[in-house]
Scaffold this active site. Structure first.
Site, short mmCIF file in Angstrom:
data_model
loop_
_atom_site.label_atom_id
_atom_site.label_comp_id
_atom_site.label_asym_id
_atom_site.label_seq_id
_atom_site.Cartn_x
_atom_site.Cartn_y
_atom_site.Cartn_z
N GLY A 213 -16.67 6.30 -1.64
CA GLY A 213 -15.87 6.12 -0.63
C GLY A 213 -15.74 5.09 0.36
O GLY A 213 -14.99 4.86 1.14
N ASP A 214 -16.65 4.23 -0.17
CA ASP A 214 -16.53 2.93 0.89
C ASP A 214 -15.92 1.81 0.45
O ASP A 214 -15.34 1.96 -0.59
CB ASP A 214 -18.19 2.37 1.01
CG ASP A 214 -18.72 2.12 2.55
OD1 ASP A 214 -17.85 1.37 3.23
OD2 ASP A 214 -19.60 2.52 2.86
N SER B 277 -3.25 -12.85 -16.48
CA SER B 277 -1.95 -12.60 -16.19
C SER B 277 -1.32 -11.94 -17.35
O SER B 277 -1.73 -12.18 -18.63
CB SER B 277 -1.31 -13.96 -16.04
OG SER B 277 -1.48 -14.82 -17.03
N ASP C 99 -11.71 -5.82 1.99
CA ASP C 99 -13.11 -4.87 1.68
C ASP C 99 -14.39 -5.59 1.92
O ASP C 99 -15.23 -4.93 2.23
CB ASP C 99 -12.65 -4.54 0.13
CG ASP C 99 -11.64 -3.40 0.13
OD1 ASP C 99 -11.27 -2.80 1.02
OD2 ASP C 99 -11.24 -3.44 -0.98
N ASP D 217 -8.68 -5.16 -5.91
CA ASP D 217 -7.45 -4.46 -5.05
C ASP D 217 -5.96 -5.11 -5.91
O ASP D 217 -6.38 -6.29 -6.14
CB ASP D 217 -7.47 -4.55 -3.79
CG ASP D 217 -6.91 -3.40 -3.05
OD1 ASP D 217 -5.93 -2.90 -3.41
OD2 ASP D 217 -7.36 -2.73 -2.02
N CYS E 103 0.78 -1.09 0.01
CA CYS E 103 -0.07 0.10 0.06
C CYS E 103 0.71 1.17 -0.18
O CYS E 103 0.37 2.23 -0.18
CB CYS E 103 -1.08 0.12 1.23
SG CYS E 103 -2.43 -1.00 1.04
N GLY F 272 -8.97 -15.61 -13.99
CA GLY F 272 -8.28 -14.39 -13.85
C GLY F 272 -7.45 -14.01 -15.09
O GLY F 272 -7.86 -14.55 -16.09
#
Length: 717
Positions: free
Chosen positions: A425-426, A518, A466, A443, A396, A516
């Site tokens: 904003g949540d 890649s 989250d 994320d 982060c 996903g």
């Protein structure tokens, strides 16, 4: 522009022994482009054998004899895997570490020996082996700090056992100590008669009881039982009876001699591209006793030959000296020197030994600053300022600041439709389908550790935060990866590690992996899109009321610690503590706090920034008691030295209306960006103590850190 060199070969160092520690330093100063280096060791620190008797005697503190493998791995650009190697799969070219399999193209063993005594009943339960050194270094500090009579027995009267016996007697002189050394044969049988006389004289002066020609039948918690029926009182029993090979080496398929790995003059084993050094190796053509001096001198040859094995170069032979100067500490600050059968003792020799030992440790702690690549000339204006004066943090710490993000999102229309409810904003968005309430979030993190398994676990728990922050149960996840440029085989190995870690974390959380995407890039990034289902109403940032108590489920400080780790300024044990905190999932905490008035996970904006978000959404203020906020071990000390994450300034500016009292390093940590941080919940004050007790019973280091207030803004007190 210099082309990015892809990774094509995996080099794995198994064990953090002295030779491998020196190879790590050499590699950091002269790496082989295209090679990914991995170190596998059970812990972040490894004890230096030369200083261990000095620590036992009380001449050194606990940190002095410890080699910091975390710092060395960072310097070498290596990934550090904390685990114990258990075997090799030569067909797959993999090292087995628990459930993990680490692929290799070249590998080296430096796992040392053991002083375990499986043949002695009770040793596993009540004995402490002198080797590996880690446990003795750890347990002795606790025992020596005690009070009252101290009874110690050392089994094994070789040089190492005698040295530890004298060190223990000297180190316990502040207590009523009874120290005994026991040998099944003659004490110091491998030394000269002169050396034996010197040591026995010193032992007599220290009040040590010497028992020779006596076998040990059994070890109990408070005594050692000899085969002849005698009982020796002992509350701390050390096993130092010779060097035994690690038992698991027998299953590696390598050629062995009495359990030790047989090596050629090049230090290569019976398997091409696999090497062994230090006490675990047996030099078949030039056998030598087990001694650290050989491992130290093997290091430059090993470094050269590993590079040769991976680049098609020519290997060199290691030629050990026939004898070496033995410096044996005698308990106090005096030492004995022996070579060619002659021995002499004098305090000056201890000073000499201490100087040699400190010089060796300085080699591994005083790591040079390797110059950054030269920038081209000319440059566009602003490039130097944008680069800054330190590397960008990972996790982060590499994210966009709260202020910049709010400004970018301010112009976006937030339109509600039948099934999508905007929560500006949540932590996550809310989708209502057929009455089911589903939250969704995404994320991804720039890697802050070299190990893709560890980074994946941290990123997965971070992304799930989250969902947990809205009191939802994880439902599904997709993976988004950018791998560094690497060969097809290394892509396969890396993807296998990442997906195995993903599966373990998501399975434990109850989320299904749907697939996903890649791609290849300049560095590793790991991200997840996650969904969760709410059984009741989702807990959002809005809803906190004045008087509510604030609960935090994890300590803060990861941004500062990881920034220091990138600069090689954080102690290894502190870094590992931060990893462990980040790896703690918040699913159970989310369930306990499901009735909170408001909740969020503490991540990139820092504790103050995320609490400000609750204040703004709830239309009230908050009081944060800085002294009550739990901190990760070492975070405050690093903050006091001025260490800050690269996102710190943005977090200070973006937290909104914050009133700060006295300020200082502890307050600064309130703005420290967190990765996979804890949950911050505003709860009914009447329920706070009960919830806190439930969280702690569930294993969370939770704390009450403040309260919601009337008015606006955040006040740090």
């Amino acid at each position: 522009m210099t082309p990015l060199i892809p990774l094509t070969r995996d080099l794995v160092l198994i064990g953090g022994g002295h030779a491998h520690a020196l190879v790590l330093k050499r590699w950091g100063m002269d790496p082989l482009p295209g090679v990914r280096l991995t170190l596998i060791d059970p812990g972040p620190l490894t004890a230096y054998s030369g200083m261990l008797p000095g620590y036992v005697a009380g001449h050194y503190d606990a940190d002095t004899p410890q080699i910091d493998l975390v710092r060395l791995a960072r310097f070498a650009g290596a990934r550090l895997i904390l685990g114990r190697a258990e075997g090799l799969d030569f067909a797959a070219r993999e090292v087995i570490v628990g459930a993990r399999r680490i692929g290799f193209d070249a590998a080296s063993f430096d796992v040392g020996v053991t002083s375990q005594m499986p043949q002695v009943a009770g040793f596993a339960e009540h004995g402490v082996p002198a080797k590996p050194l880690g446990r003795l270094a750890r347990d002795w500090g606790v025992f020596r700090a005690g009070d009252g009579p101290a009874r110690v027995a050392v089994i094994g009267g070789g040089v190492a056992g005698a040295e530890l016996t004298m060190a223990a007697a000297f180190g316990l002189r502040h207590r009523e100590a009874q120290v005994t050394v026991i040998d099944k044969d003659r004490l110091l049988s491998e030394t000269s008669d002169g050396a034996r006389r010197l040591v026995l004289d010193r032992m007599a002066r220290l009040g040590i009881e010497v028992i020779e020609n006596a076998g040990v039948a059994r070890i109990e918690a408070d005594r050692v039982l000899l085969e002849d029926g005698r009982e020796i009182a002992s509350d701390f029993t050390i096993g130092a009876a010779g060097a035994r090979p690690q038992g698991w080496l027998a299953g590696t398929g390598l050629a062995l001699d009495d359990g030790f790995i047989r090596v050629a003059p090049t230090l290569e084993t019976s398997a091409a591209g696999v090497f062994a050094v230090g006490d675990c190796a047996h030099m078949a053509r030039t056998p030598r006793p087990k001694a650290g001096v050989y491992a130290v001198r093997q290091a430059p040859i090993l470094h050269h030959n590993l590079r040769a094995a991976l680049s098609g170069g020519t290997m060199r032979d290691y030629r050990p000296q026939k004898d070496y100067l033995k410096l044996v500490s005698l308990g106090g600050k005096s030492a004995m020197a022996e070579k060619w059968g002659r021995a002499v003792a004098h305090p000056v020799l201890w000073l000499w030994k201490d100087r040699i030992d400190r010089k060796f440790m300085n080699k591994l702690s005083e790591l040079p600053e390797m110059g950054a690549p030269k920038l081209p000339d000319p440059l566009a204006e602003g490039v130097v300022e944008a680069l800054g004066d330190k590397p960008m943090c990972g996790g982060c710490g590499a994210k966009v600041g709260r202020g910049a993000l709010r400004e970018a999102l301010a112009g976006l229309p937030m339109r509600a439709c039948e099934d999508v409810l905007p929560l500006p904003g949540d932590d996550a968005g809310l989708i209502v389908t057929g009455g089911a309430k589903q939250v969704i979030s995404t994320d991804h993190l720039r890697a802050m550790v070299e190990d893709p398994d560890l980074m994946t676990r941290i990123a997965a728990i971070h992304a799930l935060g989250d969902v947990w922050a809205m009191a939802a149960k994880p439902q599904a996840a997709t993976v988004s990866l950018i791998l560094p440029r690497m060969s097809a085989e290394m892509q396969r190995r890396t993807m296998a590690e990442i997906m195995a870690a993903t599966r373990e974390v998501m399975d434990a959380a109850g989320a299904h992996i749907l697939g996903g995407h890649s791609s290849l890039g300049s560095e590793l990034t790991v991200g997840f899109t996650v969904t969760g289902l709410c059984e009741g109403e989702p807990v959002t940032l809005a809803g906190a009321r004045p008087g509510a108590a604030l609960i935090l489920t994890k300590p803060v400080g990861s941004g500062t610690i990881m920034a220091a780790e990138m600069a090689r300024a954080a102690p290894g044990r502190v870094v590992v503590g931060a990893w462990e905190a980040m790896l703690q999932p918040q699913g159970r905490a989310s369930a306990i706090l499901a009735g909170a008035q408001a909740m969020t996970d503490v991540t990139g904006f820092g504790l103050a920034g995320h609490l400000s978000g609750i204040c703004e959404a709830s239309g009230c203020g908050a009081e944060l008691r800085v002294a009550d906020v739990p901190l990760m071990e070492g975070a405050l000390e690093l903050a006091e030295t001025g260490t800050r994450s690269t996102l710190f300034a943005d977090n200070m500016a973006g937290a909104g209306a914050v009133i700060i009292g006295a300020g200082g390093p502890r307050v600064d940590l309130m703005f420290d960006p967190q990765t996979a941080g804890g949950l911050l919940a505003a709860v009914d004050a009447a329920q706070a103590e009960r919830l806190l007790a439930e969280l702690r019973a569930a294993g969370y280091p939770a704390a009450l850190i403040g309260r919601m207030t009337e008015g606006q803004g955040l006040r740090l007190v």
